[in-house]
Write a protein that holds these residues in place. Structure first.
Motif, PDB file in Angstrom:
ATOM      1  N   TYR A 127       0.816  -1.223   0.000  1.00  0.00           N
ATOM      2  CA  TYR A 127       0.000   0.000   0.000  1.00  0.00           C
ATOM      3  C   TYR A 127       0.847   1.269   0.000  1.00  0.00           C
ATOM      4  O   TYR A 127       0.334   2.368  -0.223  1.00  0.00           O
ATOM      5  N   VAL A 128       2.143   1.141   0.251  1.00  0.00           N
ATOM      6  CA  VAL A 128       3.032   2.306   0.193  1.00  0.00           C
ATOM      7  C   VAL A 128       3.173   2.738  -1.264  1.00  0.00           C
ATOM      8  O   VAL A 128       3.460   1.928  -2.145  1.00  0.00           O
ATOM      9  N   GLU A 129       2.996   4.032  -1.518  1.00  0.00           N
ATOM     10  CA  GLU A 129       2.815   4.526  -2.882  1.00  0.00           C
ATOM     11  C   GLU A 129       4.118   4.932  -3.573  1.00  0.00           C
ATOM     12  O   GLU A 129       4.150   5.909  -4.328  1.00  0.00           O
ATOM     13  N   ILE A 130       5.189   4.186  -3.316  1.00  0.00           N
ATOM     14  CA  ILE A 130       6.423   4.345  -4.078  1.00  0.00           C
ATOM     15  C   ILE A 130       6.909   2.956  -4.458  1.00  0.00           C
ATOM     16  O   ILE A 130       6.518   1.961  -3.831  1.00  0.00           O
ATOM     17  N   ASP A 131       7.761   2.892  -5.474  1.00  0.00           N
ATOM     18  CA  ASP A 131       8.215   1.604  -5.953  1.00  0.00           C
ATOM     19  C   ASP A 131       9.730   1.471  -6.033  1.00  0.00           C
ATOM     20  O   ASP A 131      10.232   0.375  -6.291  1.00  0.00           O
ATOM     21  N   GLU A 192      -1.983   0.303   8.591  1.00  0.00           N
ATOM     22  CA  GLU A 192      -1.675   0.820   7.252  1.00  0.00           C
ATOM     23  C   GLU A 192      -0.809   2.073   7.318  1.00  0.00           C
ATOM     24  O   GLU A 192      -0.989   3.025   6.544  1.00  0.00           O
ATOM     25  N   GLU A 193       0.148   2.059   8.237  1.00  0.00           N
ATOM     26  CA  GLU A 193       1.124   3.139   8.308  1.00  0.00           C
ATOM     27  C   GLU A 193       2.300   2.819   7.389  1.00  0.00           C
ATOM     28  O   GLU A 193       2.589   1.661   7.099  1.00  0.00           O
ATOM     29  N   TRP A 194       3.000   3.848   6.965  1.00  0.00           N
ATOM     30  CA  TRP A 194       4.143   3.647   6.092  1.00  0.00           C
ATOM     31  C   TRP A 194       5.352   3.212   6.915  1.00  0.00           C
ATOM     32  O   TRP A 194       5.647   3.802   7.965  1.00  0.00           O
ATOM     33  N   ILE A 195       6.037   2.216   6.419  1.00  0.00           N
ATOM     34  CA  ILE A 195       7.254   1.741   7.068  1.00  0.00           C
ATOM     35  C   ILE A 195       8.160   1.133   6.001  1.00  0.00           C
ATOM     36  O   ILE A 195       7.673   0.531   5.035  1.00  0.00           O
ATOM     37  N   VAL A 196       9.453   1.323   6.144  1.00  0.00           N
ATOM     38  CA  VAL A 196      10.435   0.680   5.274  1.00  0.00           C
ATOM     39  C   VAL A 196      11.418  -0.075   6.160  1.00  0.00           C
ATOM     40  O   VAL A 196      11.905   0.455   7.158  1.00  0.00           O
ATOM     41  N   VAL A 197      11.652  -1.330   5.811  1.00  0.00           N
ATOM     42  CA  VAL A 197      12.501  -2.195   6.642  1.00  0.00           C
ATOM     43  C   VAL A 197      13.578  -2.861   5.780  1.00  0.00           C
ATOM     44  O   VAL A 197      13.454  -2.934   4.555  1.00  0.00           O
ATOM     45  N   THR A 198      14.626  -3.312   6.456  1.00  0.00           N
ATOM     46  CA  THR A 198      15.597  -4.182   5.784  1.00  0.00           C
ATOM     47  C   THR A 198      14.976  -5.570   5.731  1.00  0.00           C
ATOM     48  O   THR A 198      14.719  -6.184   6.760  1.00  0.00           O
ATOM     49  N   GLY A 199      14.725  -6.056   4.525  1.00  0.00           N
ATOM     50  CA  GLY A 199      14.026  -7.330   4.385  1.00  0.00           C
ATOM     51  C   GLY A 199      14.760  -8.297   3.488  1.00  0.00           C
ATOM     52  O   GLY A 199      15.672  -7.914   2.746  1.00  0.00           O
ATOM     53  N   TRP A 200      14.367  -9.547   3.584  1.00  0.00           N
ATOM     54  CA  TRP A 200      15.026 -10.581   2.787  1.00  0.00           C
ATOM     55  C   TRP A 200      14.099 -11.773   2.589  1.00  0.00           C
ATOM     56  O   TRP A 200      13.154 -11.989   3.343  1.00  0.00           O
ATOM     57  N   LYS A 201      14.347 -12.470   1.524  1.00  0.00           N
ATOM     58  CA  LYS A 201      13.726 -13.767   1.266  1.00  0.00           C
ATOM     59  C   LYS A 201      14.820 -14.822   1.284  1.00  0.00           C
ATOM     60  O   LYS A 201      15.894 -14.578   0.741  1.00  0.00           O
ATOM     61  N   PRO A 202      14.559 -15.961   1.930  1.00  0.00           N
ATOM     62  CA  PRO A 202      13.271 -16.437   2.439  1.00  0.00           C
ATOM     63  C   PRO A 202      12.951 -15.847   3.813  1.00  0.00           C
ATOM     64  O   PRO A 202      13.841 -15.676   4.640  1.00  0.00           O
ATOM     65  N   HIS A 203      11.692 -15.540   4.036  1.00  0.00           N
ATOM     66  CA  HIS A 203      11.208 -15.061   5.333  1.00  0.00           C
ATOM     67  C   HIS A 203       9.694 -15.234   5.380  1.00  0.00           C
ATOM     68  O   HIS A 203       9.004 -15.006   4.382  1.00  0.00           O
ATOM     69  N   TRP A 204       9.201 -15.619   6.558  1.00  0.00           N
ATOM     70  CA  TRP A 204       7.772 -15.848   6.702  1.00  0.00           C
ATOM     71  C   TRP A 204       6.940 -14.599   6.495  1.00  0.00           C
ATOM     72  O   TRP A 204       5.746 -14.678   6.193  1.00  0.00           O
ATOM     73  N   PHE A 213       9.692  -5.357  -2.622  1.00  0.00           N
ATOM     74  CA  PHE A 213      11.034  -4.797  -2.570  1.00  0.00           C
ATOM     75  C   PHE A 213      11.046  -3.500  -3.373  1.00  0.00           C
ATOM     76  O   PHE A 213      10.482  -3.442  -4.476  1.00  0.00           O
ATOM     77  N   LEU A 214      11.669  -2.473  -2.829  1.00  0.00           N
ATOM     78  CA  LEU A 214      11.855  -1.256  -3.599  1.00  0.00           C
ATOM     79  C   LEU A 214      12.920  -1.498  -4.665  1.00  0.00           C
ATOM     80  O   LEU A 214      13.983  -2.063  -4.386  1.00  0.00           O
TER      81      LEU A 214
END
Length: 299
Positions: A127-131, A192-204, A213-214
């Protein structure tokens, strides 16, 4: 009174008896060493999942005594390199752990790939409006000027710092932990707040939330896809060949690992119990992991 011949004969028999006892004791000790495993993992969802699965298989199917220990990435590499642990279960290559691998590669041995298709980067809810990463500065205030990170020693933290510098981002990377990051993500997602995190796959979290992913600019690409390797101590293949072979045989598809991770995350039971339950329902997944004649012992 014992004659000299009888005395010597008695001593000879006693010596053989003592030697036999010593030999049997040594074999028992050697067998015990061969049937033990000391595995180190990082407290990340995927590592927790398949390390506990490995423990269940080694104990229930192969007769091992297994100790698993959670540690930071740096200490985990050090423990294996110094021979204090048998294997580190989670080396991300070719990007996230490149520096660690370069530092320790001559003191460890690559036992192979446990998962293929890793991806890491900056992650936001759909839902965050940037890509793309290059759009972050325009909406930095919507993220409170923060990127929610994990533990400081993680490879994704150092690469995120490189991204901040490369893109000249006006956001601060906030150190936390894997569980703290996902807790913050879930809280923001629920509202539905905006948040950006360090993320990775695989992850639940990709099975629980709608995330993306941006995108990276083609000329500023730092993250890419890769594999998760298991690294053993340098003499593991000679010292514990069966254990080394088992770890080399371990491999989970994306669907299999996702299923195991979600089972652990959504259960009230501990990870080891869930892994054992998952094992009983997925015997076909692990049957090729166990080396032939694994239950046989020799002296």
């Amino acid at each position: 009174m014992i004659t000299n011949n009888k005395y010597l004969n008695l001593l000879s028999k006693l010596g053989v008896f003592i030697l036999a006892i010593g030999f049997l004791s040594g074999c028992a000790q050697n067998q015990n060493n061969q049937k033990s495993a000391d595995l180190v993992y990082v407290n990340w969802a995927e590592g927790i999942a398949y390390t506990n699965l490995a423990k269940a298989i080694l104990e229930d199917k192969m007769g091992y005594e297994v100790e698993i220990t959670s540690a930071g990435v740096g200490p985990a590499y050090t423990a294996v390199a110094q021979g204090d642990a048998d294997a580190f279960m989670e080396t991300w290559l070719p990007v996230l752990h490149a520096d660690y691998y370069e530092q320790f590669k001559d003191q460890i041995t690559d036992l192979g790939t446990v998962y293929d298709g890793t991806q890491s980067g900056l992650v936001v809810p759909t839902y965050v409006e940037i890509d793309s990463i290059s759009q972050l500065n325009d909406v930095a205030d919507r993220f409170n000027g923060e990127i929610t990170g994990i533990d400081a020693g993680a490879g994704i933290m150092s690469t995120t710092k490189n991204v901040i510098e490369e893109y000249n981002l006006d956001l601060e990377l906030v150190q936390s932990s894997g569980p703290a990051m996902t807790s913050a993500l879930q809280s923001a997602y629920n509202d539905e707040e905006w948040i950006v995190v360090t993320g990775w796959k695989p992850h639940w979290m990709f099975g629980r939330f709608d995330l993306k992913f941006l995108k990276q600019d083609p000329d500023k690409e730092i993250w890419g896809t890769g594999k998760i390797h298991i690294m053993g101590r340098q003499d593991l293949e000679n010292d514990k060949p069966e254990l080394a072979q088992f770890l080399s045989n371990m491999y989970l598809t994306d669907a299999e690992l996702a299923d195991l991770m979600v089972a652990i995350e959504t259960s009230d039971e501990n990870a080891e119990t869930v892994a054992r339950n998952w094992l009983t329902e997925n015997e076909d997944v692990i049957e090729d992991w166990i080396p032939e004649n694994s239950e046989e012992t020799s002296m």
